[in-house]
Design a protein around this motif. Structure first.
Motif, PDB file in Angstrom:
ATOM      1  N   GLU A 138       0.811  -1.194  -0.008  1.00 52.07           N
ATOM      2  CA  GLU A 138      -0.094   0.100  -0.051  1.00 52.07           C
ATOM      3  C   GLU A 138       0.772   1.285   0.149  1.00 52.07           C
ATOM      4  O   GLU A 138       0.528   2.222  -0.460  1.00 52.07           O
ATOM      5  N   HIS A 139       2.003   1.099   0.682  1.00 54.59           N
ATOM      6  CA  HIS A 139       2.755   2.492   0.819  1.00 54.59           C
ATOM      7  C   HIS A 139       4.034   2.400  -0.203  1.00 54.59           C
ATOM      8  O   HIS A 139       4.674   3.281  -0.317  1.00 54.59           O
ATOM      9  N   GLY A 140       3.908   1.367  -1.190  1.00 55.05           N
ATOM     10  CA  GLY A 140       4.938   1.350  -2.338  1.00 55.05           C
ATOM     11  C   GLY A 140       6.390   1.177  -1.873  1.00 55.05           C
ATOM     12  O   GLY A 140       7.256   1.813  -2.570  1.00 55.05           O
ATOM     13  N   HIS A 141       6.678   0.555  -0.910  1.00 57.75           N
ATOM     14  CA  HIS A 141       7.826   0.028  -0.739  1.00 57.75           C
ATOM     15  C   HIS A 141       8.058  -1.331  -0.265  1.00 57.75           C
ATOM     16  O   HIS A 141       7.086  -2.122  -0.298  1.00 57.75           O
ATOM     17  N   ASP A 142       9.199  -1.776   0.102  1.00 61.44           N
ATOM     18  CA  ASP A 142       9.408  -3.497   0.234  1.00 61.44           C
ATOM     19  C   ASP A 142       9.082  -3.870   1.671  1.00 61.44           C
ATOM     20  O   ASP A 142       8.941  -2.692   2.696  1.00 61.44           O
ATOM     21  N   LEU A 143       9.069  -5.021   1.913  1.00 61.58           N
ATOM     22  CA  LEU A 143       8.628  -5.632   3.161  1.00 61.58           C
ATOM     23  C   LEU A 143       9.595  -5.404   4.293  1.00 61.58           C
ATOM     24  O   LEU A 143       9.438  -4.813   5.328  1.00 61.58           O
ATOM     25  N   PRO A 144      10.965  -5.418   3.852  1.00 57.70           N
ATOM     26  CA  PRO A 144      12.112  -5.014   4.859  1.00 57.70           C
ATOM     27  C   PRO A 144      11.937  -3.471   5.476  1.00 57.70           C
ATOM     28  O   PRO A 144      12.093  -3.202   6.687  1.00 57.70           O
ATOM     29  N   ARG A 145      11.475  -2.610   4.633  1.00 58.33           N
ATOM     30  CA  ARG A 145      11.382  -1.198   4.948  1.00 58.33           C
ATOM     31  C   ARG A 145      10.337  -0.967   5.858  1.00 58.33           C
ATOM     32  O   ARG A 145      10.381  -0.343   6.908  1.00 58.33           O
ATOM     33  N   GLU A 146       9.038  -1.911   5.631  1.00 58.18           N
ATOM     34  CA  GLU A 146       8.086  -1.744   6.471  1.00 58.18           C
ATOM     35  C   GLU A 146       8.136  -2.601   7.808  1.00 58.18           C
ATOM     36  O   GLU A 146       7.819  -1.795   9.044  1.00 58.18           O
ATOM     37  N   LEU A 147       9.004  -3.506   7.825  1.00 60.21           N
ATOM     38  CA  LEU A 147       9.325  -4.123   8.937  1.00 60.21           C
ATOM     39  C   LEU A 147      10.153  -3.277   9.972  1.00 60.21           C
ATOM     40  O   LEU A 147      10.017  -2.949  11.097  1.00 60.21           O
ATOM     41  N   LEU A 148      11.201  -2.469   9.289  1.00 55.76           N
ATOM     42  CA  LEU A 148      11.998  -1.397  10.069  1.00 55.76           C
ATOM     43  C   LEU A 148      11.267  -0.260  10.471  1.00 55.76           C
ATOM     44  O   LEU A 148      11.300   0.149  11.578  1.00 55.76           O
ATOM     45  N   PHE A 149      10.483   0.130   9.500  1.00 57.63           N
ATOM     46  CA  PHE A 149       9.420   1.166  10.156  1.00 57.63           C
ATOM     47  C   PHE A 149       8.628   0.972  11.553  1.00 57.63           C
ATOM     48  O   PHE A 149       8.402   1.594  12.297  1.00 57.63           O
ATOM     49  N   LEU A 150       8.163  -0.189  11.323  1.00 54.35           N
ATOM     50  CA  LEU A 150       7.089  -0.812  12.509  1.00 54.35           C
ATOM     51  C   LEU A 150       8.227  -0.933  13.817  1.00 54.35           C
ATOM     52  O   LEU A 150       7.720  -0.759  14.937  1.00 54.35           O
ATOM     53  N   ALA A 151       9.496  -1.517  13.515  1.00 55.00           N
ATOM     54  CA  ALA A 151      10.152  -1.898  14.817  1.00 55.00           C
ATOM     55  C   ALA A 151      10.606  -0.590  15.217  1.00 55.00           C
ATOM     56  O   ALA A 151      10.738  -0.461  16.516  1.00 55.00           O
ATOM     57  N   SER A 152      10.971   0.526  14.715  1.00 55.29           N
ATOM     58  CA  SER A 152      11.178   1.719  14.954  1.00 55.29           C
ATOM     59  C   SER A 152      10.053   2.369  15.915  1.00 55.29           C
ATOM     60  O   SER A 152      10.435   3.011  16.838  1.00 55.29           O
ATOM     61  N   HIS A 153       8.985   2.229  15.193  1.00 54.23           N
ATOM     62  CA  HIS A 153       7.585   2.693  15.954  1.00 54.23           C
ATOM     63  C   HIS A 153       7.506   2.032  17.076  1.00 54.23           C
ATOM     64  O   HIS A 153       7.284   2.619  18.121  1.00 54.23           O
ATOM     65  N   GLY A 154       7.682   0.650  17.208  1.00 50.45           N
ATOM     66  CA  GLY A 154       7.545   0.224  18.656  1.00 50.45           C
ATOM     67  C   GLY A 154       8.582   0.150  19.495  1.00 50.45           C
ATOM     68  O   GLY A 154       8.437   0.666  20.659  1.00 50.45           O
ATOM     69  N   LEU A 155       9.979   0.673  19.031  1.00 49.19           N
ATOM     70  CA  LEU A 155      10.819   0.902  20.181  1.00 49.19           C
ATOM     71  C   LEU A 155      10.580   2.422  20.824  1.00 49.19           C
ATOM     72  O   LEU A 155      10.944   2.415  21.944  1.00 49.19           O
TER      73      LEU A 155
END
Length: 191
Positions: A138-155
């Motif tokens: 949906e955001h037009g990027h790859d899965l690793p970037r989304e995982l990193l985004f979510l991990a940074s949010h959680g941290l």
């Protein structure tokens, strides 16, 4: 920055998700890569942390789950049906005296981790890989970037950040982007 990371990844993720996630989901490499990245981010954030979160060593958990597993946690902890992208269970939140025990609690409640020589327990970040994959598309990027985004949010949530209004959300998202900028293209972890 020293980080004791309890890492787990769902064993039943579809092969296409494992492939799309690359080393971030690789059972042989992921734990060390995530540990290095989260320790790097903690080092970057350390100067801006309140005194009670200042430490030379931390302990945290990171679980990469499927939608069914995170939906169960979402229902139990937030009373919301269905999967979500990321949950953060902050061990250092005030007002948690009556809450159920943290999944990976260190048992140091009331102790000063610096005095005890133990890492400061931050809590747990839980990410749905399946939801992350949908959102990446949906955001037009790859899965690793989304995982990193979510991990940074959680941290950031584990460290006391919140987003009750638009200004707070904008500040948190800007801080996440700064953390993501520290991750070189490809996957290499900063030294």
């Amino acid at each position: 920055m020293d980080l004791d990371l309890a890492f787990s990844a769902a064993e039943a993720l579809p092969p296409e998700l494992l492939q799309a996630g690359g080393v971030w989901l690789d059972p042989l490499q992921a734990e060390a890569i995530w540990q290095g990245l989260l320790a790097c981010w903690l080092g970057q954030l350390s100067a801006e942390l309140p005194a009670e979160l200042q430490s030379q060593a931390y302990s945290a958990g990171l679980s990469l789950l499927d939608d069914a597993e995170i939906a169960a946690l979402n229902a139990d902890w937030r009373g919301k049906a269905g999967p979500t992208d990321v949950l953060a269970f902050a061990a250092q939140d005030e007002g948690l005296d009556d809450a159920p025990p943290m999944p990976l609690s260190s048992g140091l409640e009331g102790d000063d981790p610096e005095d005890a020589g133990e890492p400061l327990e931050l809590g747990d970040i839980v990410i749905s890989v399946e939801t992350a994959a949908r959102q990446a598309g949906e955001h037009g990027h790859d899965l690793p970037r989304e995982l990193l985004f979510l991990a940074s949010h959680g941290l950031l949530h584990l460290l006391g950040w919140d987003h009750p209004d638009e200004d707070s959300l904008a500040a948190m998202l800007a801080r996440q982007e700064a953390l993501l900028a520290a991750v070189p293209a490809g996957r290499a972890i900063p030294d």
